[in-house]
Design a protein around this motif. Structure first.
Motif, PDB file in Angstrom:
ATOM      1  N   CYS A   1     -25.158   1.997  21.279  1.00 52.39           N
ATOM      2  CA  CYS A   1     -25.627   0.944  21.356  1.00 52.39           C
ATOM      3  C   CYS A   1     -25.301  -0.431  20.347  1.00 52.39           C
ATOM      4  CB  CYS A   1     -27.041   1.338  19.859  1.00 52.39           C
ATOM      5  SG  CYS A   1     -28.195  -0.048  20.488  1.00 52.39           S
TER       6      CYS A   1
ATOM      7  N   THR B   1     -32.300   6.758  21.813  1.00 57.00           N
ATOM      8  CA  THR B   1     -31.856   7.173  20.799  1.00 57.00           C
ATOM      9  C   THR B   1     -33.162   7.560  20.337  1.00 57.00           C
ATOM     10  OG1 THR B   1     -30.208   5.841  19.790  1.00 57.00           O
ATOM     11  CG2 THR B   1     -31.058   6.941  18.244  1.00 57.00           C
TER      12      THR B   1
ATOM     13  N   LEU C   1     -27.748  11.642  18.323  1.00 57.38           N
ATOM     14  CA  LEU C   1     -27.770  11.020  17.885  1.00 57.38           C
ATOM     15  C   LEU C   1     -26.809   9.711  17.156  1.00 57.38           C
ATOM     16  CD1 LEU C   1     -30.505  12.357  15.515  1.00 57.38           C
ATOM     17  CD2 LEU C   1     -31.143  10.666  17.577  1.00 57.38           C
TER      18      LEU C   1
ATOM     19  N   ALA D   1     -30.200   9.410  29.336  1.00 55.05           N
ATOM     20  CA  ALA D   1     -29.425   8.699  28.426  1.00 55.05           C
ATOM     21  C   ALA D   1     -27.910   8.586  29.439  1.00 55.05           C
ATOM     22  CB  ALA D   1     -29.146  10.387  27.017  1.00 55.05           C
TER      23      ALA D   1
ATOM     24  N   SER E   1     -17.870   7.160  21.095  1.00 54.13           N
ATOM     25  CA  SER E   1     -19.300   7.796  20.671  1.00 54.13           C
ATOM     26  C   SER E   1     -20.070   8.547  22.071  1.00 54.13           C
ATOM     27  CB  SER E   1     -20.634   6.377  20.730  1.00 54.13           C
ATOM     28  OG  SER E   1     -19.743   5.358  19.004  1.00 54.13           O
TER      29      SER E   1
ATOM     30  N   THR F   1     -27.499   4.424  29.070  1.00 55.02           N
ATOM     31  CA  THR F   1     -26.827   3.617  28.197  1.00 55.02           C
ATOM     32  C   THR F   1     -25.059   3.144  28.596  1.00 55.02           C
ATOM     33  OG1 THR F   1     -25.526   6.291  27.778  1.00 55.02           O
ATOM     34  CG2 THR F   1     -27.109   4.985  26.713  1.00 55.02           C
TER      35      THR F   1
ATOM     36  N   THR G   1     -25.226   8.150  21.055  1.00 56.05           N
ATOM     37  CA  THR G   1     -26.477   6.758  21.526  1.00 56.05           C
ATOM     38  C   THR G   1     -26.523   6.038  20.325  1.00 56.05           C
ATOM     39  OG1 THR G   1     -28.469   7.992  20.432  1.00 56.05           O
ATOM     40  CG2 THR G   1     -28.084   8.203  23.142  1.00 56.05           C
ATOM     41  N   SER G   2     -26.764   5.998  19.352  1.00 59.06           N
ATOM     42  CA  SER G   2     -26.476   4.601  18.378  1.00 59.06           C
ATOM     43  C   SER G   2     -25.078   4.117  18.044  1.00 59.06           C
ATOM     44  CB  SER G   2     -26.954   5.234  16.553  1.00 59.06           C
ATOM     45  OG  SER G   2     -26.424   6.685  16.727  1.00 59.06           O
TER      46      SER G   2
ATOM     47  N   SER H   1     -30.289   2.330  25.437  1.00 58.00           N
ATOM     48  CA  SER H   1     -29.569   2.773  24.625  1.00 58.00           C
ATOM     49  C   SER H   1     -30.408   3.001  23.130  1.00 58.00           C
ATOM     50  CB  SER H   1     -27.862   2.633  23.411  1.00 58.00           C
ATOM     51  OG  SER H   1     -27.438   2.374  25.018  1.00 58.00           O
TER      52      SER H   1
ATOM     53  N   THR I   1     -34.336  11.404  18.832  1.00 55.97           N
ATOM     54  CA  THR I   1     -34.697  11.964  17.486  1.00 55.97           C
ATOM     55  C   THR I   1     -36.017  12.584  17.523  1.00 55.97           C
ATOM     56  OG1 THR I   1     -34.114   9.691  16.398  1.00 55.97           O
ATOM     57  CG2 THR I   1     -35.319  10.940  15.504  1.00 55.97           C
TER      58      THR I   1
END
Length: 462
Positions: free
Chosen positions: A336, A440, A329, A271, A372, A275, A332-333, A436, A444
């Motif tokens: 993205c 995510t 979370l 990650a 982010s 990313t 990564t979101s 990414s 999760t």
């Protein structure tokens, strides 16, 4: 102690240790901050201005150094202690800044950055272990984010100085940072957990220092519990004082909890790298140039550095409130979404659509990506890896993860120009957006929440 815990000495140790990470952040951003001067025909290099290939090698030289540093200093930290290891690692950083003013070729610059990179390997490998071992459960994650904050502050400092001064002048100024680190960090005690492997009396003194307990009569039950955790229940303190480092066996690494912790840690390393945040940070100038931005390359790096500091500082404020998993979370979101917006802009531009009214999108989306990233995958990953790894194998596993991270960083930084050439910059960023999204999902499903939990409780939920 509970809510009355005195964290002053823990904060001082975290800040003083991460002065070294500030210095590494300066090294990391040096080529970007010095880009204009290194491309100037009037510089003092025997090759005159550096070509893009030479500049690429100088930029990437830091990562093999970090890889070697992660391996060497991870081993050294177990032999001579975390504190002495960190102090020793400041010497290559000093040598690096002394070499730069006298360097007359790209090779000499690359050697300097290789040396400084080794210090970076120490930062990522030893500092998270040191902080995890000295910090109270309530402060562990906040102190753990100081590493990423130090890197961000270092990059901001080098970019601001690079905007106003020649890179040789900047190098002489930068000598001060590792010297300040040596002076301040020298007074911080070794971590209690490391000392407990050799001398429980020294371990108790260290724990008292970090918990702000000066008198032997001031201890309470919580402190006594922490002290007992340093010494195995079945092993009296007198015996523990004579004991050396506990012997490791293959079963320590193959235990189901250890395997799960390792795989989660590997996912977090992926990650951190896949990313695309760190790879793109090395090519900020290229990204904005491709976008047709009106902002000068040097000013754009300063803006990006400010965004990075703000994002990282936000993670220090919210890591204990929102929780580690939640921030990862969001991180990564957010990356993205930012990458999808940026890649879409480049795609529409290359397809001939009129995007003149939207030239603000690259810097806005890059800011979203960076904020982010710095509030999650670029800051929280390191303390979480140290938290979830069983204490007995923590040093070795963290060393392996940091080695993997620097290997990936070396490959990805060198691949970025080739990917942007073959896939286009839009295709390259879309590729990062895909990673990414997948990461995510991984966070999760597999990453546990460690907020407010003791190391023992974290091991129980794995």
């Amino acid at each position: 102690m509970g809510s009355s815990i005195n964290g002053k000495h823990q904060y001082l140790a975290g800040i003083s240790a991460n002065i070294l990470s500030i210095s590494y952040g300066c090294v990391y951003g040096w080529t970007s901050a010095s880009y204009v001067y290194l491309q100037d025909e009037s510089n003092h290099f025997t090759t005159c201005r550096l070509t893009k290939v030479q500049l690429g090698w100088v930029t990437a030289a830091i990562f093999p150094g970090s890889l070697l540093g992660a391996i060497f200093y991870g081993w050294l930290a177990d032999k001579i202690g975390r504190k002495r290891c960190l102090l020793f690692s400041a010497l290559p950083m000093l040598v690096h800044w002394f070499i730069i003013p006298f360097a007359h070729s790209p090779f000499q610059l690359s050697v300097a950055r290789l040396l400084a990179g080794s210090t970076g390997g120490c930062c990522f490998t030893v500092i998270p272990i040191y902080i995890t071992e000295l910090a109270h459960d309530r402060l562990r994650s906040t102190l753990g984010t100081f590493l990423a904050l130090g890197l961000a502050v270092g990059m901001l400092i080098i970019n601001i100085l690079g905007y106003f001064f020649h890179y040789i002048t900047v190098a002489w100024i930068m000598v001060a940072i590792p010297l300040v680190f040596i002076v301040l960090f020298f007074f911080s005690p070794e971590s209690p957990q490391y000392l407990a492997q050799h001398n429980m009396k020294k371990a108790e003194r260290s724990l008292r220092h970090y918990r702000g307990i000066s008198s032997y009569g001031d201890t309470n039950e919580e402190f006594q519990q922490e002290l007992r955790k340093l010494c195995k229940p079945e092993q009296p303190i007198q015996v523990k004082e004579k004991a050396g480092t506990a012997q490791l066996s293959w079963q320590d690494f193959t235990h189901p909890k250890a395997r799960k912790a390792y795989l989660i840690g590997l996912g977090l390393v992926l990650a951190n790298q896949l990313t695309g945040c760190l790879a793109m940070l090395n090519y900020v100038t290229l990204i904005f140039k491709e976008a047709g931005s009106n902002i000068s390359p040097m000013l754009s790096t300063v803006i990006v550095s400010i965004m990075q500091v703000l994002g990282t500082y936000a993670s220090t404020l919210f890591v204990e409130r929102a929780g580690r998993k939640t921030l990862l979370l969001i991180s990564t979101s957010g990356i993205c979404l930012g990458e999808c917006a940026m890649a879409s802009y480049y795609y529409l531009t290359t397809e001939g659509y009129d995007t003149n009214k939207f030239t603000w999108i690259p810097i806005a989306s890059f800011s979203v990506i960076l904020i982010s990233g710095t509030c999650g995958v670029m800051s929280i990953v390191f303390p979480v890896i140290a938290e979830i790894t069983p204490p007995k194998i923590r040093s070795i596993v963290v060393r392996v993860h940091m080695t993997t991270m620097f290997l990936l960083a070396t490959v990805l930084v060198k691949l970025f120009p080739f990917l942007s050439e073959s896939l286009g910059i839009d295709g390259t960023i879309f590729l990062y957006a895909g990673f990414s999204f997948l990461l995510t999902l991984f966070i999760t499903i597999f990453v546990p929440e460690t907020k407010g939990k003791t190391i023992e409780a974290i091991q129980d939920i794995l």
